[in-house]
Write a protein that holds these residues in place. Structure first.
Motif, PDB file in Angstrom:
ATOM      1  N   ALA A  15       0.828  -1.210   0.000  1.00 31.80           N
ATOM      2  CA  ALA A  15       0.000   0.000   0.000  1.00 31.80           C
ATOM      3  C   ALA A  15       0.863   1.260   0.000  1.00 31.80           C
ATOM      4  O   ALA A  15       0.578   2.218  -0.725  1.00 31.80           O
ATOM      5  CB  ALA A  15      -0.940  -0.005   1.200  1.00 31.80           C
ATOM      6  N   VAL A  16       1.919   1.263   0.784  1.00 30.88           N
ATOM      7  CA  VAL A  16       2.778   2.446   0.865  1.00 30.88           C
ATOM      8  C   VAL A  16       3.564   2.633  -0.434  1.00 30.88           C
ATOM      9  O   VAL A  16       3.709   3.749  -0.923  1.00 30.88           O
ATOM     10  CB  VAL A  16       3.716   2.374   2.087  1.00 30.88           C
ATOM     11  CG1 VAL A  16       4.728   3.506   2.081  1.00 30.88           C
ATOM     12  CG2 VAL A  16       2.899   2.405   3.375  1.00 30.88           C
ATOM     13  N   HIS A  17       4.029   1.524  -1.007  1.00 30.82           N
ATOM     14  CA  HIS A  17       4.737   1.610  -2.299  1.00 30.82           C
ATOM     15  C   HIS A  17       3.849   2.215  -3.380  1.00 30.82           C
ATOM     16  O   HIS A  17       4.345   2.904  -4.275  1.00 30.82           O
ATOM     17  CB  HIS A  17       5.196   0.223  -2.761  1.00 30.82           C
ATOM     18  CG  HIS A  17       6.565  -0.134  -2.325  1.00 30.82           C
ATOM     19  ND1 HIS A  17       7.683   0.567  -2.675  1.00 30.82           N
ATOM     20  CD2 HIS A  17       6.996  -1.153  -1.539  1.00 30.82           C
ATOM     21  CE1 HIS A  17       8.744   0.007  -2.135  1.00 30.82           C
ATOM     22  NE2 HIS A  17       8.358  -1.033  -1.434  1.00 30.82           N
ATOM     23  N   ALA A  18       2.553   1.972  -3.310  1.00 24.29           N
ATOM     24  CA  ALA A  18       1.620   2.464  -4.331  1.00 24.29           C
ATOM     25  C   ALA A  18       1.362   3.966  -4.212  1.00 24.29           C
ATOM     26  O   ALA A  18       0.849   4.574  -5.151  1.00 24.29           O
ATOM     27  CB  ALA A  18       0.300   1.699  -4.243  1.00 24.29           C
ATOM     28  N   LEU A  19       1.703   4.544  -3.074  1.00 29.67           N
ATOM     29  CA  LEU A  19       1.470   5.977  -2.862  1.00 29.67           C
ATOM     30  C   LEU A  19       2.535   6.804  -3.577  1.00 29.67           C
ATOM     31  O   LEU A  19       3.703   6.402  -3.629  1.00 29.67           O
ATOM     32  CB  LEU A  19       1.515   6.301  -1.368  1.00 29.67           C
ATOM     33  CG  LEU A  19       0.440   5.699  -0.484  1.00 29.67           C
ATOM     34  CD1 LEU A  19       0.750   5.994   0.977  1.00 29.67           C
ATOM     35  CD2 LEU A  19      -0.926   6.218  -0.863  1.00 29.67           C
ATOM     36  N   PRO A  20       2.157   7.979  -4.064  1.00 33.36           N
ATOM     37  CA  PRO A  20       3.173   8.898  -4.590  1.00 33.36           C
ATOM     38  C   PRO A  20       4.147   9.300  -3.476  1.00 33.36           C
ATOM     39  O   PRO A  20       3.787   9.308  -2.296  1.00 33.36           O
ATOM     40  CB  PRO A  20       2.363  10.112  -5.062  1.00 33.36           C
ATOM     41  CG  PRO A  20       0.952   9.655  -5.139  1.00 33.36           C
ATOM     42  CD  PRO A  20       0.808   8.504  -4.186  1.00 33.36           C
ATOM     43  N   LYS A  21       5.361   9.650  -3.841  1.00 31.68           N
ATOM     44  CA  LYS A  21       6.399  10.005  -2.860  1.00 31.68           C
ATOM     45  C   LYS A  21       5.953  11.094  -1.878  1.00 31.68           C
ATOM     46  O   LYS A  21       6.195  10.970  -0.680  1.00 31.68           O
ATOM     47  CB  LYS A  21       7.694  10.423  -3.566  1.00 31.68           C
ATOM     48  CG  LYS A  21       8.381   9.292  -4.285  1.00 31.68           C
ATOM     49  CD  LYS A  21       8.935   8.285  -3.313  1.00 31.68           C
ATOM     50  CE  LYS A  21       9.673   7.187  -4.089  1.00 31.68           C
ATOM     51  NZ  LYS A  21       9.950   6.031  -3.273  1.00 31.68           N
ATOM     52  N   PRO A  22       5.274  12.162  -2.343  1.00 30.03           N
ATOM     53  CA  PRO A  22       4.829  13.178  -1.357  1.00 30.03           C
ATOM     54  C   PRO A  22       3.857  12.599  -0.321  1.00 30.03           C
ATOM     55  O   PRO A  22       3.902  12.971   0.850  1.00 30.03           O
ATOM     56  CB  PRO A  22       4.146  14.246  -2.214  1.00 30.03           C
ATOM     57  CG  PRO A  22       4.719  14.071  -3.586  1.00 30.03           C
ATOM     58  CD  PRO A  22       5.015  12.602  -3.713  1.00 30.03           C
ATOM     59  N   ASP A  23       2.991  11.685  -0.755  1.00 26.28           N
ATOM     60  CA  ASP A  23       2.054  11.058   0.179  1.00 26.28           C
ATOM     61  C   ASP A  23       2.787  10.139   1.161  1.00 26.28           C
ATOM     62  O   ASP A  23       2.416  10.047   2.330  1.00 26.28           O
ATOM     63  CB  ASP A  23       0.977  10.283  -0.569  1.00 26.28           C
ATOM     64  CG  ASP A  23       0.008  11.194  -1.307  1.00 26.28           C
ATOM     65  OD1 ASP A  23       0.005  12.413  -1.029  1.00 26.28           O
ATOM     66  OD2 ASP A  23      -0.736  10.681  -2.165  1.00 26.28           O
ATOM     67  N   GLN A  24       3.822   9.465   0.672  1.00 24.61           N
ATOM     68  CA  GLN A  24       4.630   8.623   1.559  1.00 24.61           C
ATOM     69  C   GLN A  24       5.295   9.475   2.636  1.00 24.61           C
ATOM     70  O   GLN A  24       5.330   9.087   3.804  1.00 24.61           O
ATOM     71  CB  GLN A  24       5.693   7.868   0.762  1.00 24.61           C
ATOM     72  CG  GLN A  24       5.151   6.773  -0.109  1.00 24.61           C
ATOM     73  CD  GLN A  24       6.251   6.051  -0.873  1.00 24.61           C
ATOM     74  OE1 GLN A  24       7.425   6.112  -0.520  1.00 24.61           O
ATOM     75  NE2 GLN A  24       5.863   5.366  -1.937  1.00 24.61           N
ATOM     76  N   ALA A  25       5.792  10.638   2.235  1.00 27.15           N
ATOM     77  CA  ALA A  25       6.441  11.537   3.199  1.00 27.15           C
ATOM     78  C   ALA A  25       5.437  12.039   4.233  1.00 27.15           C
ATOM     79  O   ALA A  25       5.741  12.099   5.427  1.00 27.15           O
ATOM     80  CB  ALA A  25       7.093  12.706   2.466  1.00 27.15           C
ATOM     81  N   ARG A  26       4.235  12.391   3.777  1.00 28.32           N
ATOM     82  CA  ARG A  26       3.195  12.848   4.709  1.00 28.32           C
ATOM     83  C   ARG A  26       2.814  11.730   5.671  1.00 28.32           C
ATOM     84  O   ARG A  26       2.595  11.964   6.859  1.00 28.32           O
ATOM     85  CB  ARG A  26       1.969  13.340   3.949  1.00 28.32           C
ATOM     86  CG  ARG A  26       2.066  14.783   3.514  1.00 28.32           C
ATOM     87  CD  ARG A  26       0.737  15.327   3.021  1.00 28.32           C
ATOM     88  NE  ARG A  26       0.267  14.691   1.796  1.00 28.32           N
ATOM     89  CZ  ARG A  26       0.686  15.001   0.573  1.00 28.32           C
ATOM     90  NH1 ARG A  26       1.594  15.939   0.406  1.00 28.32           N
ATOM     91  NH2 ARG A  26       0.207  14.386  -0.482  1.00 28.32           N
ATOM     92  N   LEU A  27       2.719  10.527   5.154  1.00 29.14           N
ATOM     93  CA  LEU A  27       2.373   9.373   5.979  1.00 29.14           C
ATOM     94  C   LEU A  27       3.408   9.176   7.079  1.00 29.14           C
ATOM     95  O   LEU A  27       3.062   8.934   8.233  1.00 29.14           O
ATOM     96  CB  LEU A  27       2.274   8.122   5.095  1.00 29.14           C
ATOM     97  CG  LEU A  27       1.880   6.820   5.770  1.00 29.14           C
ATOM     98  CD1 LEU A  27       0.470   6.917   6.337  1.00 29.14           C
ATOM     99  CD2 LEU A  27       1.973   5.675   4.778  1.00 29.14           C
TER     100      LEU A  27
END
Length: 114
Positions: A49-61
């Motif tokens: 699930a995290v891999h599927a997120l765009p990099k900015p969303d991963q950073a926010r997460l």
């Protein structure tokens, strides 16, 4: 002489380790053996699930505990952990005040009352 720089874990590795730690705490406080295959599946589910997120969303997460717990809950549910020990955990969750778990763990406990 400067101290050596310890390389920080990548954000995904940090999330995986945090999630694993929360799962260990959850089952330990409930005095239940964790269903190891499902725990590993939950961690793989989180990773996917995290891999599927765009990099900015991963950073926010990584920076937002509310989003992290939402992601942890989703991985917990999708992996099938919410179906393991269901009767026992649902019974324990009815008397929430007797459990020695921080309030964040209600994200997991709530799946057993559904």
């Amino acid at each position: 002489m400067p101290e050596p720089v310890v390389p920080s874990l990548d954000p995904l590795q940090s999330l995986r380790e945090e999630f694993r730690s929360h799962l260990e705490t959850f089952y330990a406080q409930l005095k239940l053996a964790p269903p190891y295959e499902s725990v590993e599946k939950a961690i793989r589910t989180l990773t996917t699930a995290v891999h599927a997120l765009p990099k900015p969303d991963q950073a926010r997460l990584s920076a937002d505990p509310v989003q992290r717990w939402a992601q942890f809950r989703q991985a917990f549910d999708q992996s099938g952990l919410s179906k393991k020990h269901r009767g026992i955990i649902a019974g324990l969750a009815r008397n929430r005040s007797a459990l020695n778990l921080p309030p964040e763990y209600d994200h997991f406990l709530g799946l057993f009352n559904a």
